[in-house]
Design an enzyme around this catalytic site. Structure first.
Site, short mmCIF file in Angstrom:
data_model
loop_
_atom_site.label_atom_id
_atom_site.label_comp_id
_atom_site.label_asym_id
_atom_site.label_seq_id
_atom_site.Cartn_x
_atom_site.Cartn_y
_atom_site.Cartn_z
N SER A 21 30.13 4.14 14.02
CA SER A 21 29.16 3.38 14.81
C SER A 21 29.88 2.55 15.89
O SER A 21 29.37 2.38 17.00
CB SER A 21 28.29 2.48 13.92
OG SER A 21 29.12 1.62 13.19
N LYS A 110 43.30 9.49 6.73
CA LYS A 110 44.65 9.53 6.14
C LYS A 110 44.70 10.32 4.85
O LYS A 110 45.70 10.97 4.54
CB LYS A 110 45.21 8.13 5.91
CG LYS A 110 44.32 7.16 5.14
CD LYS A 110 43.44 6.39 6.08
CE LYS A 110 42.28 5.76 5.40
NZ LYS A 110 42.09 4.37 5.71
N GLY A 139 45.09 0.74 10.82
CA GLY A 139 43.95 0.46 11.70
C GLY A 139 44.31 0.37 13.17
O GLY A 139 44.83 1.33 13.76
N LYS A 210 49.08 6.63 3.54
CA LYS A 210 49.66 6.10 4.79
C LYS A 210 51.19 6.15 4.74
O LYS A 210 51.84 6.46 5.74
CB LYS A 210 49.16 4.67 4.99
CG LYS A 210 47.67 4.61 5.34
CD LYS A 210 47.13 3.21 5.19
CE LYS A 210 45.67 3.11 5.63
NZ LYS A 210 45.03 1.86 5.24
N1 LIG Z 1 36.73 1.32 7.45
C1 LIG Z 1 37.99 1.12 7.84
O1 LIG Z 1 38.46 -0.01 7.98
C2 LIG Z 1 38.87 2.29 8.14
C3 LIG Z 1 38.49 3.58 7.87
N2 LIG Z 1 39.34 4.61 8.15
C4 LIG Z 1 38.94 5.97 7.88
O2 LIG Z 1 37.85 6.30 8.72
C5 LIG Z 1 37.01 7.25 8.06
C6 LIG Z 1 35.59 6.70 8.01
O3 LIG Z 1 35.61 5.48 7.32
P1 LIG Z 1 34.32 4.53 7.33
O4 LIG Z 1 33.64 4.59 8.63
O5 LIG Z 1 34.81 3.22 6.82
O6 LIG Z 1 33.44 5.22 6.21
P2 LIG Z 1 31.85 5.19 6.05
O7 LIG Z 1 31.58 5.64 4.66
O8 LIG Z 1 31.30 3.89 6.51
O9 LIG Z 1 31.39 6.31 7.10
C7 LIG Z 1 31.46 7.69 6.87
C8 LIG Z 1 30.15 8.27 7.33
O10 LIG Z 1 30.22 9.69 7.28
C9 LIG Z 1 28.95 10.17 6.84
N3 LIG Z 1 29.08 11.54 6.32
C10 LIG Z 1 29.51 11.94 5.11
N4 LIG Z 1 29.48 13.27 5.03
C11 LIG Z 1 29.04 13.73 6.21
C12 LIG Z 1 28.80 15.03 6.75
N5 LIG Z 1 29.01 16.13 6.02
N6 LIG Z 1 28.35 15.13 8.00
C13 LIG Z 1 28.12 14.03 8.76
N7 LIG Z 1 28.33 12.75 8.30
C14 LIG Z 1 28.79 12.62 7.05
C15 LIG Z 1 28.49 9.15 5.80
O11 LIG Z 1 27.10 9.23 5.60
C16 LIG Z 1 28.97 7.86 6.44
O12 LIG Z 1 27.96 7.29 7.26
C17 LIG Z 1 37.65 7.50 6.70
O13 LIG Z 1 38.52 8.60 6.80
C18 LIG Z 1 38.46 6.23 6.46
O14 LIG Z 1 39.55 6.45 5.61
C19 LIG Z 1 40.57 4.42 8.73
C20 LIG Z 1 40.99 3.17 9.03
C21 LIG Z 1 40.20 2.00 8.72
N1 LIG Z 2 40.43 0.95 3.30
C1 LIG Z 2 41.48 0.84 4.27
C2 LIG Z 2 40.91 0.98 5.63
C3 LIG Z 2 41.91 1.19 6.64
O1 LIG Z 2 42.72 2.11 6.61
C4 LIG Z 2 42.16 -0.50 4.14
O2 LIG Z 2 41.64 -1.36 3.43
O3 LIG Z 2 43.22 -0.67 4.73
NA NA Z 3 47.20 2.52 13.72
#
Ligand SMILES: NC(=O)C1=CN([C@@H]2O[C@H](COP(=O)(O)OP(=O)(O)OC[C@H]3O[C@@H](n4cnc5c(N)ncnc54)[C@H](O)[C@@H]3O)[C@@H](O)[C@H]2O)C=CC1
Ligand SMILES: N[C@@H](CC=O)C(=O)O
Ligand code: NA
Length: 437
Positions: A21, A110, A139, A210
Protein backbone atom coordinates in the site's frame (compact mmCIF):
# COMPACT_ATOMS: atom_id res chain seq x y z
CA UNK A 1 16.16 2.46 -31.05
CA UNK A 2 16.77 -1.32 -30.66
CA UNK A 3 14.39 -2.23 -27.85
CA UNK A 4 14.58 1.14 -26.09
CA UNK A 5 11.12 2.16 -24.81
CA UNK A 6 9.45 5.46 -25.66
CA UNK A 7 6.33 4.98 -23.51
CA UNK A 8 5.58 4.98 -19.75
CA UNK A 9 7.21 2.29 -17.63
CA UNK A 10 4.36 0.07 -16.48
CA UNK A 11 4.50 -1.60 -13.09
CA UNK A 12 2.57 -4.62 -11.84
CA UNK A 13 2.31 -4.73 -8.05
CA UNK A 14 1.81 -8.10 -6.35
CA UNK A 15 0.38 -7.67 -2.84
CA UNK A 16 -1.20 -4.58 -1.33
CA UNK A 17 -0.54 -5.07 2.40
CA UNK A 18 1.70 -3.06 4.74
CA UNK A 19 4.47 -2.53 2.16
CA UNK A 20 2.41 -2.75 -1.06
CA UNK A 21 0.00 0.00 0.00
CA UNK A 22 2.94 2.35 0.64
CA UNK A 23 4.42 1.47 -2.77
CA UNK A 24 1.11 2.52 -4.36
CA UNK A 25 1.15 5.76 -2.37
CA UNK A 26 4.72 6.66 -3.32
CA UNK A 27 4.15 5.89 -7.04
CA UNK A 28 1.06 8.11 -6.94
CA UNK A 29 2.38 10.97 -4.73
CA UNK A 30 5.77 11.22 -6.41
CA UNK A 31 4.67 10.71 -9.99
CA UNK A 32 6.33 13.87 -11.35
CA UNK A 33 9.64 13.31 -9.57
CA UNK A 34 9.70 9.65 -10.57
CA UNK A 35 9.07 10.56 -14.22
CA UNK A 36 11.93 13.09 -14.11
CA UNK A 37 14.30 10.63 -12.44
CA UNK A 38 13.43 7.67 -14.63
CA UNK A 39 13.10 9.58 -17.89
CA UNK A 40 9.52 8.40 -18.51
CA UNK A 41 6.31 8.32 -16.48
CA UNK A 42 5.95 5.37 -14.07
CA UNK A 43 2.41 3.95 -14.15
CA UNK A 44 0.69 1.18 -12.24
CA UNK A 45 -0.51 -1.43 -14.75
CA UNK A 46 -2.33 -3.46 -12.10
CA UNK A 47 -2.36 -4.53 -8.46
CA UNK A 48 -2.78 -8.22 -7.62
CA UNK A 49 -4.59 -8.81 -4.33
CA UNK A 50 -5.89 -11.90 -2.59
CA UNK A 51 -9.42 -10.56 -2.24
CA UNK A 52 -11.33 -7.78 -4.00
CA UNK A 53 -13.67 -5.42 -2.17
CA UNK A 54 -11.58 -4.98 1.00
CA UNK A 55 -10.83 -1.64 2.69
CA UNK A 56 -7.14 -0.87 2.13
CA UNK A 57 -4.62 1.56 3.66
CA UNK A 58 -4.44 3.30 0.29
CA UNK A 59 -6.98 4.05 -2.41
CA UNK A 60 -6.42 1.91 -5.50
CA UNK A 61 -8.56 2.54 -8.63
CA UNK A 62 -10.89 -0.45 -8.86
CA UNK A 63 -10.00 -1.19 -12.48
CA UNK A 64 -6.38 -1.85 -11.45
CA UNK A 65 -7.24 -4.53 -8.92
CA UNK A 66 -7.15 -8.20 -9.88
CA UNK A 67 -6.94 -11.56 -8.14
CA UNK A 68 -5.20 -13.07 -11.19
CA UNK A 69 -1.56 -12.39 -10.29
CA UNK A 70 -0.18 -14.74 -12.97
CA UNK A 71 -2.33 -13.11 -15.65
CA UNK A 72 -1.02 -9.70 -14.53
CA UNK A 73 2.72 -10.51 -14.56
CA UNK A 74 2.49 -12.11 -18.02
CA UNK A 75 0.71 -9.17 -19.63
CA UNK A 76 2.66 -7.72 -22.58
CA UNK A 77 2.33 -4.14 -21.33
CA UNK A 78 4.05 -4.90 -17.97
CA UNK A 79 7.71 -3.83 -17.81
CA UNK A 80 8.36 -4.22 -14.12
CA UNK A 81 6.93 -6.43 -11.38
CA UNK A 82 7.09 -5.52 -7.68
CA UNK A 83 6.54 -8.58 -5.48
CA UNK A 84 5.45 -7.79 -1.91
CA UNK A 85 3.26 -10.82 -1.20
CA UNK A 86 5.95 -12.64 0.82
CA UNK A 87 6.48 -16.37 1.40
CA UNK A 88 7.74 -19.00 -1.02
CA UNK A 89 4.77 -19.81 -3.27
CA UNK A 90 3.11 -18.32 -5.23
CA UNK A 91 5.78 -15.59 -5.01
CA UNK A 92 8.53 -17.76 -6.59
CA UNK A 93 6.35 -18.93 -9.50
CA UNK A 94 5.16 -15.39 -10.16
CA UNK A 95 8.68 -13.92 -10.17
CA UNK A 96 9.92 -16.66 -12.52
CA UNK A 97 6.94 -16.12 -14.83
CA UNK A 98 7.52 -12.35 -14.81
CA UNK A 99 11.21 -12.73 -15.71
CA UNK A 100 10.48 -15.30 -18.42
CA UNK A 101 7.93 -12.92 -19.85
CA UNK A 102 10.52 -10.13 -20.05
CA UNK A 103 9.72 -8.02 -16.98
CA UNK A 104 12.34 -6.87 -14.45
CA UNK A 105 11.51 -7.66 -10.83
CA UNK A 106 11.82 -5.85 -7.52
CA UNK A 107 11.09 -7.88 -4.39
CA UNK A 108 11.28 -7.49 -0.60
CA UNK A 109 11.05 -11.25 -0.07
CA UNK A 110 14.05 -12.32 1.99
CA UNK A 111 12.53 -15.70 2.89
CA UNK A 112 12.35 -16.66 -0.79
CA UNK A 113 15.78 -15.23 -1.70
CA UNK A 114 17.46 -17.07 1.17
CA UNK A 115 15.72 -20.33 0.27
CA UNK A 116 16.05 -20.31 -3.50
CA UNK A 117 17.91 -17.15 -4.56
CA UNK A 118 20.20 -18.89 -7.09
CA UNK A 119 17.20 -20.12 -9.14
CA UNK A 120 15.85 -16.57 -9.31
CA UNK A 121 19.26 -15.00 -10.07
CA UNK A 122 19.81 -17.51 -12.89
CA UNK A 123 16.35 -16.77 -14.30
CA UNK A 124 17.06 -13.01 -14.23
CA UNK A 125 20.41 -13.52 -15.98
CA UNK A 126 18.84 -15.82 -18.60
CA UNK A 127 16.10 -13.24 -19.27
CA UNK A 128 18.66 -10.40 -19.27
CA UNK A 129 16.48 -8.55 -16.76
CA UNK A 130 17.09 -7.00 -13.32
CA UNK A 131 16.14 -8.68 -10.07
CA UNK A 132 16.64 -6.18 -7.23
CA UNK A 133 15.84 -6.67 -3.54
CA UNK A 134 17.24 -3.84 -1.41
CA UNK A 135 14.10 -3.87 0.77
CA UNK A 136 14.69 -7.50 1.72
CA UNK A 137 17.49 -6.67 4.19
CA UNK A 138 17.30 -3.97 6.84
CA UNK A 139 14.28 -2.19 5.33
CA UNK A 140 15.06 1.34 4.19
CA UNK A 141 18.81 1.09 4.84
CA UNK A 142 20.87 0.96 1.65
CA UNK A 143 23.06 -2.05 2.42
CA UNK A 144 22.77 -4.51 -0.48
CA UNK A 145 23.66 -2.03 -3.22
CA UNK A 146 26.74 -0.86 -1.24
CA UNK A 147 27.83 -4.49 -0.81
CA UNK A 148 27.15 -5.43 -4.41
CA UNK A 149 28.43 -2.26 -6.08
CA UNK A 150 30.26 0.25 -3.85
CA UNK A 151 32.41 -2.40 -2.17
CA UNK A 152 32.91 -4.54 -5.28
CA UNK A 153 36.59 -3.56 -5.38
CA UNK A 154 37.29 -4.29 -1.71
CA UNK A 155 37.48 -7.48 0.37
CA UNK A 156 34.71 -7.62 2.96
CA UNK A 157 35.73 -9.65 6.02
CA UNK A 158 32.80 -9.21 8.41
CA UNK A 159 29.19 -8.05 8.46
CA UNK A 160 27.60 -7.67 11.87
CA UNK A 161 24.38 -6.07 12.85
CA UNK A 162 20.81 -5.86 14.00
CA UNK A 163 18.66 -6.81 11.01
CA UNK A 164 15.27 -7.60 12.50
CA UNK A 165 13.13 -4.68 13.61
CA UNK A 166 10.48 -6.70 15.45
CA UNK A 167 12.88 -8.47 17.81
CA UNK A 168 14.88 -5.29 18.37
CA UNK A 169 11.62 -3.54 19.25
CA UNK A 170 10.70 -6.31 21.73
CA UNK A 171 14.14 -6.43 23.39
CA UNK A 172 14.24 -2.63 23.59
CA UNK A 173 10.79 -2.51 25.25
CA UNK A 174 11.86 -5.24 27.71
CA UNK A 175 15.05 -3.33 28.56
CA UNK A 176 13.74 0.23 28.76
CA UNK A 177 10.10 -0.13 29.86
CA UNK A 178 10.23 -3.58 31.47
CA UNK A 179 7.46 -4.66 29.03
CA UNK A 180 6.48 -8.30 28.81
CA UNK A 181 7.39 -10.26 25.70
CA UNK A 182 3.91 -10.76 24.24
CA UNK A 183 2.80 -7.19 24.99
CA UNK A 184 5.82 -5.85 23.05
CA UNK A 185 5.21 -8.32 20.19
CA UNK A 186 1.57 -7.19 19.90
CA UNK A 187 2.76 -3.59 19.61
CA UNK A 188 5.33 -4.50 16.91
CA UNK A 189 2.61 -6.30 14.94
CA UNK A 190 0.28 -3.32 15.14
CA UNK A 191 3.04 -1.06 13.84
CA UNK A 192 3.49 -3.27 10.74
CA UNK A 193 6.99 -4.47 11.64
CA UNK A 194 6.32 -8.20 12.07
CA UNK A 195 6.09 -10.85 9.36
CA UNK A 196 2.66 -12.33 8.56
CA UNK A 197 3.67 -15.19 10.89
CA UNK A 198 5.67 -13.42 13.64
CA UNK A 199 7.38 -16.72 14.54
CA UNK A 200 9.66 -15.87 11.61
CA UNK A 201 10.85 -12.83 13.58
CA UNK A 202 10.81 -14.24 17.10
CA UNK A 203 12.59 -17.50 16.24
CA UNK A 204 15.25 -15.75 14.14
CA UNK A 205 14.21 -17.14 10.72
CA UNK A 206 13.84 -13.64 9.26
CA UNK A 207 17.24 -12.51 10.53
CA UNK A 208 18.82 -15.78 9.33
CA UNK A 209 17.41 -15.23 5.83
CA UNK A 210 18.89 -11.71 5.86
CA UNK A 211 22.24 -13.05 7.14
CA UNK A 212 22.29 -15.54 4.25
CA UNK A 213 21.69 -12.74 1.72
CA UNK A 214 24.31 -10.49 3.35
CA UNK A 215 26.95 -13.25 3.52
CA UNK A 216 26.33 -14.26 -0.10
CA UNK A 217 26.77 -10.72 -1.41
CA UNK A 218 29.61 -9.76 0.96
CA UNK A 219 31.76 -12.82 0.30
CA UNK A 220 30.74 -13.59 -3.33
CA UNK A 221 29.60 -17.07 -2.45
CA UNK A 222 26.40 -18.97 -1.81
CA UNK A 223 25.01 -19.04 1.69
CA UNK A 224 21.44 -20.28 2.15
CA UNK A 225 19.18 -19.79 5.16
CA UNK A 226 19.89 -23.37 6.27
CA UNK A 227 23.64 -22.62 6.44
CA UNK A 228 23.02 -19.95 9.08
CA UNK A 229 23.11 -20.97 12.74
CA UNK A 230 19.84 -19.61 14.13
CA UNK A 231 18.62 -18.87 17.63
CA UNK A 232 15.74 -16.47 18.23
CA UNK A 233 14.68 -14.46 21.25
CA UNK A 234 11.90 -16.73 22.53
CA UNK A 235 14.21 -18.00 25.30
CA UNK A 236 15.42 -14.54 26.36
CA UNK A 237 13.96 -13.92 29.79
CA UNK A 238 13.45 -10.80 31.89
CA UNK A 239 16.22 -12.22 34.08
CA UNK A 240 18.67 -12.33 31.10
CA UNK A 241 17.81 -8.71 30.36
CA UNK A 242 18.33 -7.78 34.03
CA UNK A 243 21.58 -9.71 34.15
CA UNK A 244 22.83 -7.80 31.09
CA UNK A 245 21.81 -4.57 32.78
CA UNK A 246 23.91 -5.47 35.84
CA UNK A 247 26.89 -5.91 33.51
CA UNK A 248 26.16 -2.48 31.95
CA UNK A 249 25.22 -4.39 28.81
CA UNK A 250 22.14 -4.93 26.72
CA UNK A 251 20.71 -8.00 24.91
CA UNK A 252 20.38 -7.70 21.12
CA UNK A 253 19.58 -10.23 18.41
CA UNK A 254 22.66 -10.09 16.18
CA UNK A 255 23.42 -11.40 12.71
CA UNK A 256 27.12 -12.07 12.24
CA UNK A 257 28.71 -13.10 8.94
CA UNK A 258 32.46 -13.70 8.86
CA UNK A 259 35.14 -14.54 6.34
CA UNK A 260 37.56 -16.80 8.19
CA UNK A 261 41.07 -17.47 6.94
CA UNK A 262 42.20 -21.00 7.80
CA UNK A 263 45.14 -23.23 6.87
CA UNK A 264 43.12 -24.65 3.94
CA UNK A 265 41.98 -21.25 2.66
CA UNK A 266 39.02 -19.03 3.52
CA UNK A 267 35.62 -20.19 4.69
CA UNK A 268 32.52 -18.36 5.86
CA UNK A 269 30.43 -18.51 9.01
CA UNK A 270 26.99 -17.00 9.48
CA UNK A 271 24.99 -16.96 12.69
CA UNK A 272 22.01 -15.28 14.30
CA UNK A 273 21.59 -15.34 18.06
CA UNK A 274 20.92 -13.09 21.04
CA UNK A 275 24.09 -11.62 22.51
CA UNK A 276 25.10 -9.26 25.28
CA UNK A 277 26.85 -6.14 24.12
CA UNK A 278 28.20 -3.32 26.31
CA UNK A 279 26.01 -0.21 26.53
CA UNK A 280 28.96 1.80 25.21
CA UNK A 281 28.83 -0.12 21.89
CA UNK A 282 27.06 1.74 19.03
CA UNK A 283 24.71 -1.24 18.48
CA UNK A 284 23.44 -0.89 22.06
CA UNK A 285 21.88 2.43 21.10
CA UNK A 286 19.89 1.01 18.18
CA UNK A 287 16.38 1.41 19.55
CA UNK A 288 12.85 0.28 18.62
CA UNK A 289 12.58 -1.14 15.08
CA UNK A 290 15.76 0.52 13.86
CA UNK A 291 18.48 -1.66 12.33
CA UNK A 292 22.22 -1.13 12.06
CA UNK A 293 24.83 -3.04 10.10
CA UNK A 294 28.61 -2.80 10.44
CA UNK A 295 30.68 -3.86 7.47
CA UNK A 296 34.41 -4.43 7.86
CA UNK A 297 36.54 -4.58 4.77
CA UNK A 298 40.26 -4.67 4.15
CA UNK A 299 40.69 -1.32 2.42
CA UNK A 300 37.72 0.72 3.68
CA UNK A 301 37.96 -0.36 7.32
CA UNK A 302 34.72 -0.17 9.29
CA UNK A 303 31.48 1.20 7.80
CA UNK A 304 28.19 1.60 9.66
CA UNK A 305 24.73 1.65 8.08
CA UNK A 306 21.81 2.71 10.26
CA UNK A 307 18.11 3.43 9.80
CA UNK A 308 14.53 2.14 9.94
CA UNK A 309 14.61 -1.63 9.42
CA UNK A 310 10.89 -2.32 9.13
CA UNK A 311 7.52 -0.69 8.51
CA UNK A 312 5.48 0.08 5.40
CA UNK A 313 6.85 3.45 4.30
CA UNK A 314 10.56 2.81 5.04
CA UNK A 315 10.42 -0.53 3.20
CA UNK A 316 8.57 1.06 0.29
CA UNK A 317 11.37 3.65 0.08
CA UNK A 318 13.86 0.85 -0.65
CA UNK A 319 11.44 -0.75 -3.13
CA UNK A 320 11.06 2.56 -4.98
CA UNK A 321 14.84 3.03 -5.13
CA UNK A 322 15.15 -0.34 -6.88
CA UNK A 323 12.14 0.45 -9.04
CA UNK A 324 13.73 3.68 -10.33
CA UNK A 325 17.00 1.90 -11.19
CA UNK A 326 15.24 -1.03 -12.83
CA UNK A 327 12.98 1.36 -14.80
CA UNK A 328 15.96 3.40 -16.02
CA UNK A 329 17.67 0.18 -17.07
CA UNK A 330 14.55 -0.89 -18.99
CA UNK A 331 14.52 2.45 -20.81
CA UNK A 332 18.19 2.10 -21.70
CA UNK A 333 17.77 -1.61 -22.48
CA UNK A 334 20.57 -2.56 -20.09
CA UNK A 335 20.85 -4.75 -17.02
CA UNK A 336 22.35 -3.72 -13.66
CA UNK A 337 24.94 -5.56 -11.58
CA UNK A 338 23.91 -9.08 -10.58
CA UNK A 339 25.20 -11.48 -7.95
CA UNK A 340 28.55 -13.23 -8.14
CA UNK A 341 29.26 -16.50 -6.36
CA UNK A 342 32.64 -17.32 -7.88
CA UNK A 343 34.38 -17.67 -4.47
CA UNK A 344 32.35 -20.82 -3.72
CA UNK A 345 33.47 -20.97 -0.07
CA UNK A 346 32.76 -23.70 2.47
CA UNK A 347 30.49 -22.76 5.39
CA UNK A 348 31.72 -23.48 8.93
CA UNK A 349 29.45 -25.06 11.53
CA UNK A 350 28.50 -23.11 14.66
CA UNK A 351 30.71 -25.42 16.76
CA UNK A 352 33.77 -24.23 14.82
CA UNK A 353 32.90 -20.56 15.32
CA UNK A 354 34.86 -18.53 17.88
CA UNK A 355 32.60 -16.87 20.49
CA UNK A 356 32.52 -15.80 24.12
CA UNK A 357 29.96 -16.71 26.79
CA UNK A 358 28.41 -14.93 29.77
CA UNK A 359 27.10 -17.48 32.28
CA UNK A 360 25.05 -17.00 35.39
CA UNK A 361 25.00 -19.95 37.82
CA UNK A 362 23.23 -20.59 41.12
CA UNK A 363 25.66 -22.71 43.15
CA UNK A 364 26.08 -24.04 46.70
CA UNK A 365 27.99 -21.49 48.77
CA UNK A 366 30.70 -23.95 49.85
CA UNK A 367 34.46 -24.12 49.75
CA UNK A 368 35.78 -25.63 46.51
CA UNK A 369 32.81 -24.70 44.28
CA UNK A 370 34.65 -21.92 42.50
CA UNK A 371 37.63 -24.19 41.91
CA UNK A 372 35.37 -26.92 40.50
CA UNK A 373 33.68 -24.45 38.14
CA UNK A 374 37.07 -23.13 36.98
CA UNK A 375 38.19 -26.74 36.43
CA UNK A 376 35.24 -27.38 34.07
CA UNK A 377 36.38 -24.43 31.95
CA UNK A 378 40.03 -25.44 31.91
CA UNK A 379 39.24 -29.08 31.00
CA UNK A 380 37.77 -27.81 27.74
CA UNK A 381 40.59 -25.33 27.13
CA UNK A 382 38.35 -22.30 27.77
CA UNK A 383 39.94 -19.42 29.59
CA UNK A 384 37.92 -17.29 32.03
CA UNK A 385 38.03 -13.50 31.72
CA UNK A 386 36.07 -12.49 34.85
CA UNK A 387 34.20 -14.16 37.72
CA UNK A 388 31.89 -12.41 40.14
CA UNK A 389 30.43 -14.15 43.17
CA UNK A 390 27.66 -12.99 45.44
CA UNK A 391 26.75 -15.00 48.54
CA UNK A 392 23.02 -15.25 49.37
CA UNK A 393 22.83 -17.51 52.46
CA UNK A 394 23.47 -21.16 51.65
CA UNK A 395 23.70 -20.49 47.92
CA UNK A 396 25.66 -18.07 45.78
CA UNK A 397 25.35 -16.57 42.36
CA UNK A 398 28.34 -16.84 40.05
CA UNK A 399 28.68 -14.71 36.95
CA UNK A 400 31.43 -15.92 34.62
CA UNK A 401 32.57 -14.31 31.37
CA UNK A 402 34.88 -16.38 29.17
CA UNK A 403 37.57 -15.42 26.73
CA UNK A 404 37.09 -16.40 23.08
CA UNK A 405 36.87 -20.13 22.42
CA UNK A 406 35.14 -22.41 19.97
CA UNK A 407 31.38 -22.54 20.45
CA UNK A 408 31.62 -26.33 20.72
CA UNK A 409 34.06 -26.09 23.67
CA UNK A 410 31.92 -23.45 25.39
CA UNK A 411 28.82 -25.61 24.89
CA UNK A 412 30.67 -28.58 26.45
CA UNK A 413 31.56 -26.43 29.50
CA UNK A 414 27.88 -25.53 29.96
CA UNK A 415 26.87 -29.20 29.73
CA UNK A 416 29.45 -30.12 32.34
CA UNK A 417 28.37 -27.32 34.68
CA UNK A 418 24.74 -28.41 34.40
CA UNK A 419 25.74 -31.92 35.51
CA UNK A 420 27.72 -30.77 38.58
CA UNK A 421 26.19 -31.51 41.98
CA UNK A 422 27.26 -28.09 43.34
CA UNK A 423 25.47 -26.24 40.50
CA UNK A 424 21.79 -25.77 41.33
CA UNK A 425 20.95 -24.01 38.08
CA UNK A 426 22.63 -22.48 35.04
CA UNK A 427 20.19 -19.58 34.97
CA UNK A 428 21.51 -17.65 31.98
CA UNK A 429 23.78 -18.50 29.04
CA UNK A 430 24.38 -15.71 26.60
CA UNK A 431 27.06 -15.05 24.01
CA UNK A 432 29.02 -11.82 24.38
CA UNK A 433 29.93 -9.57 21.44
CA UNK A 434 31.59 -6.21 21.09
CA UNK A 435 33.28 -6.19 24.53
CA UNK A 436 37.01 -5.90 25.14
CA UNK A 437 38.71 -9.29 25.71
N1 LIG B 1 6.53 -5.13 6.85
C1 LIG B 1 7.84 -4.85 6.84
O1 LIG B 1 8.34 -4.08 7.66
C2 LIG B 1 8.73 -5.47 5.82
C3 LIG B 1 8.29 -6.47 4.98
N2 LIG B 1 9.15 -7.02 4.08
C4 LIG B 1 8.70 -8.05 3.17
O2 LIG B 1 7.73 -7.50 2.30
C5 LIG B 1 6.79 -8.51 1.93
C6 LIG B 1 5.39 -8.03 2.28
O3 LIG B 1 5.33 -7.77 3.66
P1 LIG B 1 4.07 -7.01 4.29
O4 LIG B 1 3.57 -5.98 3.36
O5 LIG B 1 4.51 -6.61 5.65
O6 LIG B 1 3.03 -8.20 4.40
P2 LIG B 1 1.44 -8.12 4.41
O7 LIG B 1 0.97 -9.42 4.93
O8 LIG B 1 0.98 -6.87 5.07
O9 LIG B 1 1.11 -7.98 2.84
C7 LIG B 1 1.12 -9.05 1.95
C8 LIG B 1 -0.12 -8.93 1.11
O10 LIG B 1 -0.08 -9.89 0.05
C9 LIG B 1 -1.42 -10.38 -0.13
N3 LIG B 1 -1.37 -11.67 -0.84
C10 LIG B 1 -1.12 -12.89 -0.33
N4 LIG B 1 -1.18 -13.81 -1.31
C11 LIG B 1 -1.47 -13.16 -2.45
C12 LIG B 1 -1.66 -13.55 -3.80
N5 LIG B 1 -1.56 -14.83 -4.16
N6 LIG B 1 -1.93 -12.62 -4.71
C13 LIG B 1 -2.03 -11.31 -4.37
N7 LIG B 1 -1.87 -10.86 -3.09
C14 LIG B 1 -1.58 -11.78 -2.15
C15 LIG B 1 -1.99 -10.46 1.28
O11 LIG B 1 -3.39 -10.50 1.24
C16 LIG B 1 -1.41 -9.20 1.90
O12 LIG B 1 -2.29 -8.10 1.73
C17 LIG B 1 7.23 -9.78 2.66
O13 LIG B 1 8.09 -10.51 1.82
C18 LIG B 1 8.02 -9.23 3.85
O14 LIG B 1 8.98 -10.15 4.31
C19 LIG B 1 10.46 -6.59 3.94
C20 LIG B 1 10.93 -5.62 4.74
C21 LIG B 1 10.13 -5.00 5.78
N1 LIG C 1 9.63 -8.47 10.06
C1 LIG C 1 10.81 -7.78 9.60
C2 LIG C 1 10.42 -6.77 8.58
C3 LIG C 1 11.55 -6.26 7.85
O1 LIG C 1 12.33 -6.96 7.23
C4 LIG C 1 11.48 -7.10 10.76
O2 LIG C 1 10.88 -7.02 11.83
O3 LIG C 1 12.62 -6.66 10.60
NA1 NA D 1 17.74 -2.37 2.71
Amino acid sequence: MNGVMDRPVRVALLGCGVVGSQVVRLIRDQADDLAARVGAPVELAGVAVRRLGLRRDVEVPEELLTTDALGLVTRDDVDLVVEVIGGIEPARGLILAALEHGASVVTANKALLAEDGPTLYAAAAAADRDLFYEAAVAGAIPILRPLRESLAGDRVTRVLGIVNGTTNFILDRMDTLGSGFSEALDEAQQLGYAEADPTADVEGFDAAAKAAILASLAFHTRVAALDVHREGIAEVTASDVASAREMDSVVKLLAICELIEGPDGPSVAARVHPAMIPRSHPLANVREAYNAVFVESQAAGQLMFYGPGAGGAPTASAVLGDLVTAARNRLADVRGAGESSYADLPVLTMGQTQTRYHLQLDVDDKAGVLAAVAQAFSEHGVSIQTVRQEGRGDDAQLVVVSHTASDADLGAVVEELRAMAYVREVSSVMRVEGAAE
